[in-house]
Design an enzyme around this catalytic site. Structure first.
Site, short mmCIF file in Angstrom:
data_model
loop_
_atom_site.label_atom_id
_atom_site.label_comp_id
_atom_site.label_asym_id
_atom_site.label_seq_id
_atom_site.Cartn_x
_atom_site.Cartn_y
_atom_site.Cartn_z
N LEU B 9 0.85 -1.19 0.00
CA LEU B 9 0.00 0.00 0.00
C LEU B 9 0.88 1.24 0.00
O LEU B 9 1.54 1.53 1.00
CB LEU B 9 -0.92 0.01 1.23
CG LEU B 9 -1.61 -1.30 1.60
CD1 LEU B 9 -2.53 -1.10 2.80
CD2 LEU B 9 -2.38 -1.87 0.42
N GLY B 10 0.93 1.94 -1.13
CA GLY B 10 1.73 3.15 -1.21
C GLY B 10 3.00 2.90 -1.99
O GLY B 10 3.73 1.93 -1.71
N ALA B 16 8.53 2.52 -3.22
CA ALA B 16 9.23 2.16 -4.46
C ALA B 16 10.54 1.44 -4.15
O ALA B 16 10.92 0.49 -4.84
CB ALA B 16 9.50 3.42 -5.29
N ASP B 201 5.70 14.66 15.42
CA ASP B 201 6.28 13.42 14.89
C ASP B 201 7.14 12.73 15.95
O ASP B 201 7.06 11.51 16.12
CB ASP B 201 7.11 13.78 13.65
CG ASP B 201 7.85 12.58 13.10
OD1 ASP B 201 7.23 11.79 12.36
OD2 ASP B 201 9.05 12.41 13.41
N LYS B 205 6.57 8.91 17.88
CA LYS B 205 7.60 7.87 18.00
C LYS B 205 7.87 7.55 19.47
O LYS B 205 8.08 6.39 19.83
CB LYS B 205 8.87 8.31 17.28
CG LYS B 205 8.66 8.38 15.75
CD LYS B 205 9.78 9.15 15.07
CE LYS B 205 9.60 9.20 13.56
NZ LYS B 205 10.52 10.17 12.92
#
Lengths: 435, 435
Positions: B9-10, B16, B201, B205
């Site tokens: 997904l993605g 990639a 962010d 985490k």
């Protein structure tokens, strides 16, 4: 459910700490592995020795091979160290169908193929996080977390004794002997430190890391090694003047077609770079892999607590059945694997630090430079201090050089020729630079 | 044996790179997991976009939820990021009996309980090494290698964008805005960097690491946070003058009975200490556990290669069946767990860096020191430079102080009182020191 019965071989500082943790934290342990974990049998040298652990005498045995094979034991934890009787006991455990946890680097480096062959035959796992880097989870990192990478390079500080000694030689200007004595008095070095300071212990650990990171089966004998016991404090001071720190490094580098470079040696590491800043008894492992890039992991490389942490992690790994899956996926020390191709000194190019003792008269620097040039070694920088008035007029004076990149083979030849010059008092000093 | 079919997904930069590695290294991959691994379906936004990957168009879909639930897919790799539609797709995959690999920190930090509940119900695993620290194997280290420890302390640099900006503000004396623009032009910061620079962010985490290291279920909203977007370069320079570097740190500390301290904020870290030396876009996590002691792990915290390394490691972990065993042994985000007790500002004592803008006249330092003293805050050092002749006579001048250990609550009260003094131009600056 049946509890898991541990057979512990060795009750030295690490063994005693593992025993303490298994007994003190049985609840936390049971939650992690889903079963109670009990210390069923312990092999010791002297069962009557006074111990702080509350262990019934009938759980003690003086025969590690008997404990390893005992039918009432499920998992064997080997913390004796050394080759024998550890090897016989570990093989007995595997043949009797038991998983093994060990922190024995010498055993794996020398007999990894035999031990992993026995493990494969009986379908059992051997977990060995404690064998390299104390509590640093480097075995799990290379074998599991970073398993998708192709590694090109690994450089590591793997012996806390050596790093402690070198840190003190650097910081306080101590001689090797003084720093060793200090390490011994603080418990950072054994009474007989030979295997630590001559690089053998580091080479054992490098052999294990190379198996994991490069899939290459090398025994310690294949790894050229040089220890710290011949290092002189003058070279540590000159290195500092040039912006470097001296570290005992284990290095593995994949040169592709040319083969694998393996080496344990004192190296100049640039100050401010990650490995240079690892001080005292700490260990650190730097790897470069594709696609992950550079990774560094560091921590206490030895001692009861850190090693016990690794052993307990391995115990959990083995009991939940994960270690067996890891063993199958990694296929370590596979039988019949060809010896890896090691690259020749001609293919290894590095910068080097050189120190010569020369006669204090005109033209000497020129003759040395000429010999280096003839062998294709070019000079990047030179340190030659004015000896001053106090020195004896005929005493040799030090000449320090840093070379540009040159092949090890060329430098071998150049150094041999230089040491034959009448104006040079051999042996000259040579230390590689790890950039 | 059937090959393992991946649903990806993605297909952004990380997706990639994962696709490329799965296709390019299928042999190495198959040796590790014992089965061939194929990319069966890929969810993308625009199937007609030009791509360097050689993927047949019939493997592409625009519907991630359909790919996640597709019967021909065995393992789902979620690399879309963001909460929706990632959450719906991951839940669909788990309900359809598929294992999931994800690098989505926001999803786990906000909906970890829901996702791990779904995983437990269907007996599947969720692996998430890529969600924290890019390629750094911190999730494996905390969950497996260091699983035998009790953690007391964790401090980490978890956002590469912030660390890059702070490193450049420190090294080149840039303002925050200049350093941000430079990071954006070099690809280290997004066009909209809000979630990075405001600490969100990092808090995502930290919530995940706290679950692993302390077994505490916290959502991001529970973590007080402060970003780097209001930092002034003057404070970075004064910190340097005092021997410190400013880092955006995520900190978790177990105060025992008093509760858990959680915080994301810019902190002064002493130069030469391990976290201070982590520069550029790197991440690092320092933990202190018993019995292992201090451990540090660092590397590239973001980017296609490092994150793909983590995702591939997770894929191997999931396919060989190890991730399922880890999930069972760790029991992450357990249902019905009580919220952890967080400690109050009264229980947190630290040293602090303070900067006031004061009127340049006699007695001001005295009044400020008096207010601090009244609140039990004592001063360790002061910097007040002579403003020189060039400054306007009535312009406020900076006064910098470093305090001794003081409770956060006392300092809150003192700062409020100081900012009410007529001779002080608020707001004053206050940054904690992490020793």
């Amino acid at each position: 459910m049946q509890p898991v019965a541990i057979g512990l071989l060795g009750l030295g500082t690490v063994g005693a700490e593992v025993a303490r943790l298994v007994m003190d934290r049985e609840g936390a342990f049971a939650r992690r592995v889903g079963r109670w974990v009990v210390l069923r049998k312990v092999a010791v040298r002297d069962p009557h020795k006074g111990r702080s652990l509350d262990l019934p005498i009938d759980r003690l045995s003086t025969d590690p091979v008997e404990v390893a094979g005992a039918p009432e034991v499920d998992v064997v934890v080997e913390l004796m160290g050394g080759i024998e009787p550890a090897r016989t006991a570990v093989l007995a455990a595997l043949r009797a169908g038991k998983d093994v946890v060990t922190a024995n680097k010498a055993l794996l480096a020398e007999h990894g193929a035999e031990i992993f062959d026995a493990a494969r035959r009986s379908g059992r796992a051997v977990a060995f996080e404690g064998a390299v880097g104390g509590g640093i989870p480097i075995i799990q990192s290379l074998g599991v977390g970073l398993a998708g990478n192709r590694f090109r390079f690994l450089a590591a500080i793997l012996n806390g004794t050596c790093n402690f000694i070198l840190s003190n030689m650097t910081r306080s200007g101590l001689s090797y002997d003084e720093a060793l004595r200090q390490a011994q008095s603080l418990g950072y070095a054994e009474a007989d430190p030979a295997l630590d300071v001559d690089g053998t212990d580091t080479a054992h650990k490098l052999a294990i890391l190379v198996q994991l990171a490069f899939g290459a089966s090398v025994t310690t004998a294949l790894i050229p090694r040089q220890g710290i016991d011949t290092l002189q404090s003058a070279d540590i001071q000159y290195a500092a003047e040039l912006g470097y720190t001296v570290k005992l490094l284990a290095v593995a580098r994949d040169h592709g077609e040319a083969g694998l470079e393996l080496r344990v040696a004192p190296r100049l590491v640039r100050r401010g770079s990650p490995l240079a800043e690892v001080t005292g008894p700490d260990n650190a492992i730097r790897t470069v892999g594709e696609p992950v890039g550079a990774t560094l992991i560091s921590g206490q490389g030895a001692g009861a607590g850190p090693t016990a942490s690794a052993v307990i992690g391995d115990l959990i790994d083995v009991i939940v059945g994960r270690a067996a899956l890891t063993a199958r996926s990694l296929d370590l020390w596979p039988g019949g694997a060809p010896e890896p191709r090691l690259c020749s000194p001609r293919d290894v190019r590095r910068r080097s630090y050189l120190r010569f003792s020369i006669a204090d008269r005109p033209g000497v620097l020129g003759s040395i430079a000429q010999v280096l040039g003839r062998h294709g070694v070019s000079i990047a920088s030179v340190i030659q201090h004015d000896p001053g008035e106090d020195d004896q007029p005929d005493a040799p004076v030090p000449l320090v050089m840093m070379t540009h990149l040159a092949s090890e083979a060329d430098l071998d030849a150049a150094m041999e020729a230089i040491d034959r010059l009448l104006v040079v008092s051999p042996p000259s000093v040579r230390l590689g630079v790890e950039d």
